[in-house]
Design a protein around this motif. Structure first.
Motif, mmCIF file in Angstrom:
data_model
loop_
_atom_site.group_PDB
_atom_site.id
_atom_site.type_symbol
_atom_site.label_atom_id
_atom_site.label_comp_id
_atom_site.label_asym_id
_atom_site.label_seq_id
_atom_site.Cartn_x
_atom_site.Cartn_y
_atom_site.Cartn_z
ATOM 1 N N GLN A 23 -12.853 -58.289 -56.415
ATOM 2 C CA GLN A 23 -13.447 -57.653 -57.598
ATOM 3 C C GLN A 23 -14.259 -56.425 -57.202
ATOM 4 N N GLU A 24 -14.950 -56.519 -56.076
ATOM 5 C CA GLU A 24 -15.727 -55.387 -55.582
ATOM 6 C C GLU A 24 -14.796 -54.222 -55.221
ATOM 7 N N GLU A 25 -13.697 -54.551 -54.539
ATOM 8 C CA GLU A 25 -12.732 -53.510 -54.156
ATOM 9 C C GLU A 25 -12.104 -52.879 -55.396
ATOM 10 N N LEU A 26 -11.756 -53.709 -56.367
ATOM 11 C CA LEU A 26 -11.121 -53.199 -57.586
ATOM 12 C C LEU A 26 -12.075 -52.323 -58.394
ATOM 13 N N ALA A 27 -13.364 -52.583 -58.287
ATOM 14 C CA ALA A 27 -14.340 -51.762 -59.002
ATOM 15 C C ALA A 27 -14.274 -50.320 -58.511
ATOM 16 N N ASN A 28 -13.856 -50.137 -57.267
ATOM 17 C CA ASN A 28 -13.763 -48.794 -56.688
ATOM 18 C C ASN A 28 -12.391 -48.160 -56.893
ATOM 19 N N ARG A 29 -11.425 -48.943 -57.351
ATOM 20 C CA ARG A 29 -10.096 -48.389 -57.606
ATOM 21 C C ARG A 29 -10.025 -47.908 -59.045
ATOM 22 N N THR A 30 -9.220 -46.881 -59.267
ATOM 23 C CA THR A 30 -9.132 -46.338 -60.621
ATOM 24 C C THR A 30 -7.685 -46.269 -61.092
ATOM 25 N N VAL A 31 -7.556 -46.218 -62.398
ATOM 26 C CA VAL A 31 -6.272 -45.977 -63.054
ATOM 27 C C VAL A 31 -6.476 -44.800 -63.993
ATOM 28 N N GLU A 32 -5.394 -44.136 -64.311
ATOM 29 C CA GLU A 32 -5.475 -42.923 -65.130
ATOM 30 C C GLU A 32 -4.471 -42.999 -66.268
ATOM 31 N N SER A 33 -4.886 -42.497 -67.407
ATOM 32 C CA SER A 33 -4.015 -42.436 -68.571
ATOM 33 C C SER A 33 -4.143 -41.049 -69.197
ATOM 34 N N THR A 34 -3.032 -40.575 -69.751
ATOM 35 C CA THR A 34 -3.081 -39.287 -70.443
ATOM 36 C C THR A 34 -2.481 -39.439 -71.835
ATOM 37 N N ALA A 35 -2.806 -38.493 -72.688
ATOM 38 C CA ALA A 35 -2.242 -38.456 -74.034
ATOM 39 C C ALA A 35 -2.016 -36.997 -74.400
#
Length: 104
Positions: A23-35
């Motif tokens: 969970q700590e590692e995932l907090a530092n990972r990001t995802v991106e979305s565009t519209a």
């Protein structure tokens, strides 16, 4: 019988520690979305927090604010969904696909 219980408790504790680390590692990972073909871009982290919103100038039409609002809403909702999917997928690797209520 007591030995098996102790072994199982150790496994559960290890899984909990692994999940906290994940969970700590995932907090530092990001995802991106565009519209809107990329005129609105939203980035979320593994905690499902929006960490940035970018709006290109060409998306801003004073005559059509509703369109911009819709684009932002779409990009935010998609980014949050992607963040949730990332968390579920990564946690599933630790739990072997078991859905443990209240875990995430």
């Amino acid at each position: 019988m007591g030995g098996n219980m102790a072994k199982m408790m150790k496994q559960v504790q290890k899984m909990q520690a692994d999940m906290a680390k994940m969970q700590e590692e995932l907090a530092n990972r990001t995802v991106e979305s565009t519209a809107g073909g990329g005129v609105v871009r939203v980035v979320a982290n593994g905690r499902q927090e929006i960490v940035s919103v970018e709006i290109k100038p060409e998306a801003v039409d004073p005559e059509d604010v509703e369109m911009l609002q819709d684009l932002v809403l779409t990009a935010v909702n998609e980014a949050l969904k992607l963040a949730q999917d990332m968390m579920t997928k990564e946690m599933g690797k630790l739990t072997g696909g078991l859905n443990i209520p209240g875990l995430f």
